[in-house]
Write an enzyme that holds these catalytic residues in place. Structure first.
Site, PDB file in Angstrom:
ATOM      1  N   ARG A 289       0.854  -1.183   0.000  1.00  0.00           N
ATOM      2  CA  ARG A 289       0.000   0.000   0.000  1.00  0.00           C
ATOM      3  C   ARG A 289       0.885   1.226   0.000  1.00  0.00           C
ATOM      4  NH1 ARG A 289      -3.772  -1.625   5.159  1.00  0.00           N
ATOM      5  NH2 ARG A 289      -4.647  -3.527   4.241  1.00  0.00           N
TER       6      ARG A 289
ATOM      7  N   ASP B 133       1.164   5.308   0.287  1.00  0.00           N
ATOM      8  CA  ASP B 133       0.364   6.380   0.902  1.00  0.00           C
ATOM      9  C   ASP B 133      -0.057   7.420  -0.134  1.00  0.00           C
ATOM     10  OD1 ASP B 133       0.840   5.339   3.519  1.00  0.00           O
ATOM     11  OD2 ASP B 133       2.820   6.300   3.502  1.00  0.00           O
TER      12      ASP B 133
ATOM     13  N   TYR C 294      12.436   1.049  -2.620  1.00  0.00           N
ATOM     14  CA  TYR C 294      11.930   2.410  -2.687  1.00  0.00           C
ATOM     15  C   TYR C 294      13.069   3.389  -2.953  1.00  0.00           C
ATOM     16  CZ  TYR C 294       7.429   1.076  -0.567  1.00  0.00           C
ATOM     17  OH  TYR C 294       6.201   0.532  -0.317  1.00  0.00           O
TER      18      TYR C 294
ATOM     19  N   ARG D 258       9.371   6.742   5.107  1.00  0.00           N
ATOM     20  CA  ARG D 258       9.409   8.203   5.234  1.00  0.00           C
ATOM     21  C   ARG D 258       9.915   8.645   6.601  1.00  0.00           C
ATOM     22  NH1 ARG D 258       3.457   9.376   3.556  1.00  0.00           N
ATOM     23  NH2 ARG D 258       3.957  11.448   4.354  1.00  0.00           N
TER      24      ARG D 258
END
Lengths: 244, 244
Positions: B50, B52, B110, B197
């Protein structure tokens, strides 16, 4: 009054081109609004070249005269603070009074991107023309060689163009191919309306076998818009740089 | 029923993240709408991870079961024809019935982009976090080395997270610097909510001298969200790839 030279980048997707127009969002219109606001007096902006609706710029150049004093980097940041994120003044610098972004320009360089991939990435679709069929870039280069140099480009601009003198000099017309893209680099001292996109549309017609490379030189001689190829879509075109 | 694996790219700027939600534009929601339309039956989509709201993907992976037969490239093109241009299915391929995009994933990679330039280009602003002050990337790398490996990452996820097991393995946490950007590459088997993050926000705090590199290892041990740095903005983050 100080003469300020600015270098501007924009994603032209959501603009009706460079030139200021009533009730339309244009690059010159946005800059005029913001500069007049910051200077507290009406500001006229002179651009190096008018880009059409949907065309992008990595290095458009403009100049304007202002009475506003102060740090020029602060001015740049203040302009950017009042613009949407899809236009940015990347550089601001003092210029001599004689400098005019259009008249002083020696050469402009454009890039036209054709994406060959089956699927166009969401990160590039705004900046390319998607053309999946095979293009023969050797033939396109051969056709390009017919256009380099000084010619009457009447056949490659809008029919019944206002401009009387349609002789222009193309210093470079290169066709670069990579795995997923064809980039057409076009450089010259000045361009007629739609000239770059009509050159690109004609080269695409050659690449897909619709016309011969040799026919492109003949097209120049006809001085008839109808003998050139279609005007390629605006989204693929970017004004890369203006040299002074 | 055939199991189909799709690889998806999206510009997350205008989406409320991956997960389907009522009355909100989400990636999974858009894909569910289009696939159900094309298949003439409700389709459930399983995503690898998922993302964001505002996070992008160059290589998100999902799978779904469909009764629809026929050419898989035609299916891909039909899906894309019904999606906005900021989501693209770049690949569609048959998968074994046992394949599940989330459970079968071995590693996710990422990338977090920090733009150091004084002015952010209109062509990249959607995909970077603009941070003009200097960051010491040597210190950031030292801090990163404290986080690589298998740890309880409770301090790096939302406070009072639902997930009971917060032990995760970071296989790579690299800080790459170029003239205009810092890219933080994060790879691992799985991630907690906001974990990437929060790691980035903590490394930025180290880079700007707000905390020491050594403090980052201690933060893991506290298991307190308040001891880690802020959650870095979503726009800088892209899911690059999922490996199976």
């Amino acid at each position: 009054m100080s003469n300020i030279k600015i270098t501007i980048q924009y994603d032209g997707t959501n603009y009706h081109g460079w030139q200021i127009q009533p009730n339309r969002r244009t690059i010159q219109g946005e800059l005029t609004r913001v500069l007049s606001l910051l200077a507290h007096h009406p500001v006229t902006i002179y651009g190096a070249g008018r880009t059409d609706a949907g065309v992008h710029a990595e290095g458009q150049v403009a100049n304007f005269f202002t009475e506003r004093d102060g740090d020029i980097q602060q001015l740049r940041d203040a302009i950017n603070g009042n613009l949407d994120r899809d236009i940015r003044v990347v550089r601001a610098e003092p210029a001599s009074d004689a400098f005019n972004a259009r008249r002083s320009a020696i050469e402009k360089i454009y890039r036209y991107r054709i994406c060959k991939d089956e699927v166009v990435s969401p990160f590039v679709y705004r900046y390319v023309y998607h053309y999946r069929a095979r293009l023969d870039t050797d033939l396109m280069r051969l056709a390009a060689s017919e256009l380099i140099g000084t010619h009457d480009f009447t056949a490659f601009t809008v029919a019944h163009a206002d401009t009387e003198d349609r002789v222009r000099t193309l210093t470079r017309l290169a066709v670069d191919e990579s795995a997923s893209e064809i980039a057409i680099i076009v450089a010259g001292g000045g361009f007629l309306r739609y000239m770059v996109r009509t050159i690109v549309g004609t080269l695409i017609d050659v690449g897909r076998g619709k016309r011969t490379a040799a026919s492109v030189g003949e097209t120049l001689l006809t001085r008839e818009r109808s003998s050139a190829g279609p005007t390629a879509p605006a989204c693929g075109l970017t004004l890369v740089r203006v040299d002074y």
